[in-house]
Scaffold this motif. Structure first.
Motif, PDB file in Angstrom:
ATOM      1  N   MET A 167       0.591  -0.924   0.115  1.00 58.87           N
ATOM      2  CA  MET A 167      -0.331  -0.206  -0.348  1.00 58.87           C
ATOM      3  C   MET A 167       0.770   1.255   0.028  1.00 58.87           C
ATOM      4  SD  MET A 167      -3.252  -0.965  -0.443  1.00 58.87           S
ATOM      5  CE  MET A 167      -3.841   0.827   0.044  1.00 58.87           C
ATOM      6  N   LEU A 168       1.897   1.162   1.378  1.00 61.50           N
ATOM      7  CA  LEU A 168       2.766   2.050   0.902  1.00 61.50           C
ATOM      8  C   LEU A 168       3.123   2.399  -0.612  1.00 61.50           C
ATOM      9  CD1 LEU A 168       4.619   1.985   3.949  1.00 61.50           C
ATOM     10  CD2 LEU A 168       3.039   3.233   3.699  1.00 61.50           C
ATOM     11  N   ILE A 169       3.897   1.647  -1.084  1.00 64.65           N
ATOM     12  CA  ILE A 169       4.430   1.625  -2.072  1.00 64.65           C
ATOM     13  C   ILE A 169       3.913   2.317  -3.150  1.00 64.65           C
ATOM     14  CG2 ILE A 169       5.542  -0.017  -4.649  1.00 64.65           C
ATOM     15  CD1 ILE A 169       6.677  -1.406  -2.186  1.00 64.65           C
ATOM     16  N   SER A 170       2.175   1.923  -3.671  1.00 66.98           N
ATOM     17  CA  SER A 170       1.434   2.261  -4.197  1.00 66.98           C
ATOM     18  C   SER A 170       0.781   3.286  -3.747  1.00 66.98           C
ATOM     19  CB  SER A 170       0.659   0.718  -5.208  1.00 66.98           C
ATOM     20  OG  SER A 170      -0.680   0.441  -3.613  1.00 66.98           O
ATOM     21  N   PHE A 171       1.164   4.409  -2.875  1.00 68.41           N
ATOM     22  CA  PHE A 171       0.171   5.786  -2.457  1.00 68.41           C
ATOM     23  C   PHE A 171      -0.518   6.151  -3.579  1.00 68.41           C
ATOM     24  CE2 PHE A 171      -0.107   9.810  -0.848  1.00 68.41           C
ATOM     25  CZ  PHE A 171      -0.435   9.590   0.123  1.00 68.41           C
ATOM     26  N   ALA A 172       0.451   6.589  -4.564  1.00 66.72           N
ATOM     27  CA  ALA A 172      -0.654   7.430  -5.669  1.00 66.72           C
ATOM     28  C   ALA A 172      -1.483   6.711  -6.322  1.00 66.72           C
ATOM     29  CB  ALA A 172       0.604   7.757  -6.979  1.00 66.72           C
ATOM     30  N   ALA A 173      -1.408   5.407  -6.549  1.00 68.37           N
ATOM     31  CA  ALA A 173      -3.344   4.905  -6.479  1.00 68.37           C
ATOM     32  C   ALA A 173      -4.062   5.507  -5.788  1.00 68.37           C
ATOM     33  CB  ALA A 173      -2.889   3.231  -7.141  1.00 68.37           C
ATOM     34  N   TRP A 174      -4.521   5.208  -4.994  1.00 64.83           N
ATOM     35  CA  TRP A 174      -5.761   5.291  -3.527  1.00 64.83           C
ATOM     36  C   TRP A 174      -5.419   6.271  -2.187  1.00 64.83           C
ATOM     37  CZ3 TRP A 174      -3.802   5.431   1.690  1.00 64.83           C
ATOM     38  CH2 TRP A 174      -2.690   5.138   1.881  1.00 64.83           C
ATOM     39  N   ARG A 175      -4.839   7.692  -2.638  1.00 66.06           N
ATOM     40  CA  ARG A 175      -4.498   9.156  -1.990  1.00 66.06           C
ATOM     41  C   ARG A 175      -5.611   9.715  -2.469  1.00 66.06           C
ATOM     42  NH1 ARG A 175      -0.072  12.504  -5.581  1.00 66.06           N
ATOM     43  NH2 ARG A 175      -0.871  12.605  -7.823  1.00 66.06           N
ATOM     44  N   ASP A 176      -6.746   9.395  -3.615  1.00 59.49           N
ATOM     45  CA  ASP A 176      -7.650  10.324  -3.576  1.00 59.49           C
ATOM     46  C   ASP A 176      -9.258  10.404  -3.195  1.00 59.49           C
ATOM     47  OD1 ASP A 176      -8.064   7.754  -4.959  1.00 59.49           O
ATOM     48  OD2 ASP A 176     -10.007   8.448  -6.437  1.00 59.49           O
ATOM     49  N   VAL A 177      -8.933   8.656  -1.446  1.00 61.35           N
ATOM     50  CA  VAL A 177      -9.270   8.472  -0.995  1.00 61.35           C
ATOM     51  C   VAL A 177      -9.396   9.501  -0.105  1.00 61.35           C
ATOM     52  CG1 VAL A 177      -7.867   7.404   0.537  1.00 61.35           C
ATOM     53  CG2 VAL A 177      -9.957   6.022   0.484  1.00 61.35           C
ATOM     54  N   PHE A 178      -8.768  10.191   0.596  1.00 60.15           N
ATOM     55  CA  PHE A 178      -8.416  11.140   2.160  1.00 60.15           C
ATOM     56  C   PHE A 178      -9.448  12.213   1.301  1.00 60.15           C
ATOM     57  CE2 PHE A 178      -4.389   9.116   2.425  1.00 60.15           C
ATOM     58  CZ  PHE A 178      -4.634   9.231   3.254  1.00 60.15           C
ATOM     59  N   GLN A 179      -9.987  12.308   0.819  1.00 59.66           N
ATOM     60  CA  GLN A 179     -11.803  13.081   0.124  1.00 59.66           C
ATOM     61  C   GLN A 179     -12.237  12.629   0.231  1.00 59.66           C
ATOM     62  OE1 GLN A 179     -12.247  13.502  -4.407  1.00 59.66           O
ATOM     63  NE2 GLN A 179      -9.755  12.409  -5.031  1.00 59.66           N
ATOM     64  N   LEU A 180     -12.466  12.025   1.677  1.00 61.43           N
ATOM     65  CA  LEU A 180     -13.781  11.772   1.875  1.00 61.43           C
ATOM     66  C   LEU A 180     -13.917  11.632   3.535  1.00 61.43           C
ATOM     67  CD1 LEU A 180     -13.988   7.427   0.481  1.00 61.43           C
ATOM     68  CD2 LEU A 180     -14.918   9.769  -1.056  1.00 61.43           C
ATOM     69  N   PRO A 181     -15.416  12.016   4.194  1.00 63.46           N
ATOM     70  CA  PRO A 181     -14.871  12.057   5.595  1.00 63.46           C
ATOM     71  C   PRO A 181     -14.491  11.405   6.483  1.00 63.46           C
ATOM     72  CG  PRO A 181     -16.912  13.400   4.297  1.00 63.46           C
ATOM     73  CD  PRO A 181     -15.891  12.585   3.228  1.00 63.46           C
ATOM     74  N   LEU A 182     -15.193  10.460   5.738  1.00 66.32           N
ATOM     75  CA  LEU A 182     -14.563   8.257   6.729  1.00 66.32           C
ATOM     76  C   LEU A 182     -13.700   8.379   6.333  1.00 66.32           C
ATOM     77  CD1 LEU A 182     -16.031   6.487   8.116  1.00 66.32           C
ATOM     78  CD2 LEU A 182     -16.328   5.002   6.126  1.00 66.32           C
ATOM     79  N   ILE A 183     -13.017   8.505   5.833  1.00 62.97           N
ATOM     80  CA  ILE A 183     -10.995   8.190   6.345  1.00 62.97           C
ATOM     81  C   ILE A 183     -10.593   9.033   6.276  1.00 62.97           C
ATOM     82  CG2 ILE A 183     -10.234   9.686   4.188  1.00 62.97           C
ATOM     83  CD1 ILE A 183      -8.833   6.193   5.303  1.00 62.97           C
ATOM     84  N   ARG A 184     -10.704  10.867   6.804  1.00 64.43           N
ATOM     85  CA  ARG A 184     -10.162  12.206   7.410  1.00 64.43           C
ATOM     86  C   ARG A 184     -10.578  11.519   9.008  1.00 64.43           C
ATOM     87  NH1 ARG A 184     -12.807  16.887   3.709  1.00 64.43           N
ATOM     88  NH2 ARG A 184     -11.345  16.106   2.158  1.00 64.43           N
TER      89      ARG A 184
END
Length: 397
Positions: free
Chosen positions: A50-67
């Protein structure tokens, strides 16, 4: 003529498929490996991927739940600095576990977008869980424990934890039976579910009994009701009816002794002592995650508060408990928004089991892979995946 890559090659190059395999391996390791540290090896690999592929999932931080998930984990991580004793090694352990949990939750959310994880999870927990339960039953009848209560094997070596994990697997087995049209497999899944229910019964954990009934009831009601409004009405009605029946049974001396042979198991004493300890230190910030939560009442000593909500209050105070409740509410709302999905209904059943069980047990939300990951963090990850669909689609377009 262009040669099309084989399905196997596509599978081997597919990151999401590997994430799903690693997540399934995490829970298989919990069931089969005796050491929690060894069972954590797949979680380290998962976190690295997951850390290596951070660019593939960084858009998840748009979601209130992950914050809010991050806020909860960060707050509990910060609490190491106001714990009674600060040990760097233990603090680093807490921080590492939080990173593993965050990577796991996001990976579960990504896999939720694809769908195969749920099929693999149900299948793995059905058949591997069957082997684990069988081993526990054989051990129970061979060793004949003095307290007469079934314990799990390996890291499920306490009756309460084993019963809650086995109870949760019953829901996944139910889901596995639904996902196949073959009569033989359906009957086999039904037999495995009965075996797991038997193991839960032999654990003699009243908390697991009631929590499993609640989880099955919520999942069953979700299967029957066509929309969210009907579901909520039915759940509230069944809850009130069940509460009244339970109150009547407890009010009678004959049935109370049958249902609660150990009384309240000192729960009220433990909770009172825990709240007093928190009030003496800091109700707002808590006592810190590294502060021992052992409770001493007179000559008696108890390990942890036997209540996840009080444990969060102990570790992170009102702020930590409120953050935990916000994550729960947002997760439930996301699952209800996707009520038409069979996976959302399954996760509603799992969370119903977990949240009711946490009233009487549980104390480590930030831990290595184990029962908390299955009962709480996995449903939260699935809920996050449902919420991720809209931002993902918009970014593709």
């Amino acid at each position: 003529m262009t040669l099309q890559p084989s399905r196997f090659k596509l599978f081997m190059l597919d990151r999401i498929s590997w994430l799903a395999i690693l997540i399934v391996c995490c829970f298989v390791a919990v069931l089969l490996l005796p050491s929690q540290s060894r069972a954590s090896y797949p979680t380290y690999v998962l976190a690295i991927v997951m850390l290596i592929s951070f660019a593939a999932w960084r858009d998840v931080f748009q979601l209130p739940l992950i914050r809010w998930i991050v806020a909860l984990l960060v707050w509990l991580n910060l609490s190491v600095f106001w714990s009674e004793t600060f040990v760097l090694r233990e603090a680093v352990s807490v921080w590492t576990r939080s990173i593993l949990i965050l990577a796991f939750v996001v990976a579960a959310a990504e896999c939720q977008l694809r769908g195969q994880l749920q099929r693999w999870m149900a299948t793995a927990l059905t058949w591997v869980g069957c082997l684990a339960v069988l081993a526990s039953l054989i051990n129970f009848f061979v060793t004949d424990p003095a307290d007469g209560r079934l314990n799990g094997l390996g890291q499920l070596d306490t009756h309460v934890v084993a019963a809650l994990v086995y109870g949760t697997m019953v829901l996944f087995v139910w889901r596995a039976a639904q996902s196949t049209s073959r009569t033989f497999l359906q009957l086999a899944a039904f037999a495995v579910a009965l075996l797991m229910v038997w193991a839960v019964f032999l654990s003699d954990s009243r908390n697991a009994w009631v929590s499993l009934i609640i989880g099955l009831a919520v999942f069953g009601v979700a299967q029957w009701c066509k929309d969210v409004r009907q579901f909520l009405t039915a759940v509230i009605s069944v809850g009130i009816l069940g509460g009244v029946v339970l109150f009547i049974l407890i009010s009678s001396e004959a049935t109370r002794e049958l249902l609660l042979p150990r009384g309240d198991s000192f729960r009220f004493t433990i909770w009172d002592a825990t709240i007093n300890a928190i009030m003496q230190d800091s109700l707002l910030f808590g006592r810190g995650i590294l502060t021992s939560d052992d409770i001493s009442v007179g000559a008696m000593s108890f390990f942890h508060p036997h209540n996840m909500y009080l444990a969060l209050l102990h570790q992170g105070g009102l702020i930590g408990l409120i953050l935990f409740l916000i994550v729960i509410v947002l997760s439930l709302m996301q699952l209800l928004r996707n009520y038409d999905s069979s996976e959302a209904k399954l996760m509603l059943g799992v969370l119903a089991l977990a949240l009711s069980a946490y009233l009487l047990d549980g104390h480590e939300l930030v831990d290595k892979v184990g029962d908390t990951w299955l009962l709480f963090w996995f449903p939260v990850g699935v809920a996050l995946g449902f919420g991720w669909r809209v931002p993902l689609k918009s970014s593709i377009n």
